[in-house]
Design an enzyme around this catalytic site. Structure first.
Site, mmCIF file in Angstrom:
data_model
loop_
_atom_site.group_PDB
_atom_site.id
_atom_site.type_symbol
_atom_site.label_atom_id
_atom_site.label_comp_id
_atom_site.label_asym_id
_atom_site.label_seq_id
_atom_site.Cartn_x
_atom_site.Cartn_y
_atom_site.Cartn_z
ATOM 1 N N GLU A 6 29.415 114.897 36.449
ATOM 2 C CA GLU A 6 30.032 114.059 37.485
ATOM 3 C C GLU A 6 29.362 114.313 38.834
ATOM 4 O OE1 GLU A 6 34.328 113.503 39.797
ATOM 5 O OE2 GLU A 6 34.064 115.094 38.304
ATOM 6 N N HIS A 7 29.171 115.589 39.150
ATOM 7 C CA HIS A 7 28.473 115.975 40.375
ATOM 8 C C HIS A 7 27.215 116.755 39.982
ATOM 9 C CE1 HIS A 7 32.815 115.822 41.496
ATOM 10 N NE2 HIS A 7 32.343 115.161 42.533
#
Length: 348
Positions: A331-332
């Site tokens: 996600e990051h």
């Protein structure tokens, strides 16, 4: 604290099966949230208050946060924290305005009088969920509210859990961030019941919304799945995760802090370091230990960082590191290497 996976002697077509992953069974959580969402639909405020007492261990005096509480939270906000939040707001708004917006209308004339057009029209009302049961997440307020404002959404409502520590009000930093952004409609409602409130509306309290956005725990995700079709949703996001690609030039203190930044969200959060430097791996582990012991969230951090979803992946070189990062699809993703910009071009 972080387990290690050594891939330096392996070459795989697909690394996804050997990378750190946690279990996330939304279908099981659906059995829990179905009756909860139905109760909010059928009983309204009474159900919200009952679930607040059951899950948040407090009954808010007001489910809608009074304007005076928003104003008071902003007045008491630490000046240093206020400055940091204001900078975050400014930077997020700049990104939205400069690289995330598109023309509101585009068209092509296929033949004389035959025009096909594409119009981007903002939804009228959005419900923004901000987690808060484990930690105040001012960043979630900023990341939810600013894009909606830039997009031109007519009305915004924020829901975030009430806190027993603050007499049934949400965390004051969350309230202060809402005030800084000019958000006046804020509800002391958390969890799946907040998603149900937005989806169905509650007479006399909250009008239904067109779209629900924002992160949350497994029950928030399950509520979104259950209510999809009743209300629009952004995504079924699981627990937050971060991957950091780093080489020997990276600052181990910065790498450790960034891994911690996501781990503190949730015991199920994943933090993964991908590196070709055993020395850096050792230094990051030492830094994590030193930093975690200074934090109020130490217990939650140790659970998240020692879980199956977190770890250090040792790779031969950055070519393999890119393959691993693409397989993990975090996600990051952060790249802290000597040639970060070049590596970023190879991420897909």
């Amino acid at each position: 604290m972080l387990s290690r996976i050594d891939l330096t002697s392996q070459t795989l077509d697909d690394y996804s099966a050997v990378l750190p992953r946690g279990r996330f069974d939304v279908s099981h959580a659906l059995d829990v949230v179905r009756p909860l969402c139905d109760a909010v639909r059928d009983e309204g405020e009474a159900a919200l208050l009952r679930f607040s007492e059951e899950f948040d261990h407090v009954i808010p005096a007001d489910l809608r946060v009074p304007a005076s509480a928003l104003k008071a939270a902003l007045a008491r906000l630490d000046p240093g924290v206020r400055t940091a939040i204001e900078i975050s707001i400014e930077r997020r708004r700049t990104v939205c305005e400069q690289i995330e917006t598109e023309p509101t209308y585009r068209s092509v004339e296929l033949a004389p009088g035959a025009v096909v057009g594409n119009a981007l029209i903002p939804v009228q009302r959005v419900g923004l969920y901000v987690p808060g049961g484990l930690a105040p997440l001012a960043s979630s307020v900023v990341m939810n509210v600013v894009p909606a404002q830039v997009a031109g959404v007519d009305t915004l409502a924020v829901a975030t859990p009430p806190q027993a520590e603050f007499n049934g009000l949400p965390h004051p930093v969350t309230l202060a961030t809402c005030a800084l952004l000019g958000v006046e409609e804020v509800y002391a409602v958390g969890g799946a019941q907040a998603i149900a409130m937005f989806a169905h509306g509650v007479p006399g309290l909250c009008k239904r919304v067109d779209l629900v956005t924002g992160p949350g725990n497994i029950y928030v995700v399950a509520a979104k799945r259950w209510l999809r079709g009743v209300v629009g949703i952004d995504a079924e996001a699981g627990p937050t995760e971060i991957a950091v690609i780093a080489d020997e030039t990276a600052d181990p203190g910065f790498v450790a802090a960034d891994l911690i930044s996501q781990a503190e969200h949730d015991p199920m959060a994943g933090s993964v370091l991908i590196t070709d430097s055993r020395t850096l791996a050792d230094q990051v582990c030492d830094e994590i230990e030193a930093q975690v012991t200074r934090l109020d969230t130490e217990e939650r951090l140790r659970i998240a960082l020692s879980g199956a979803q977190s770890g250090i992946v040792l790779v031969r070189d950055m070519n393999q590191g890119v393959d691993v990062a693409n397989a993990y699809a975090a996600e990051h993703l952060e790249i802290q290497t000597a040639d970060a910009a070049a590596l970023a071009q190879r991420i897909h």
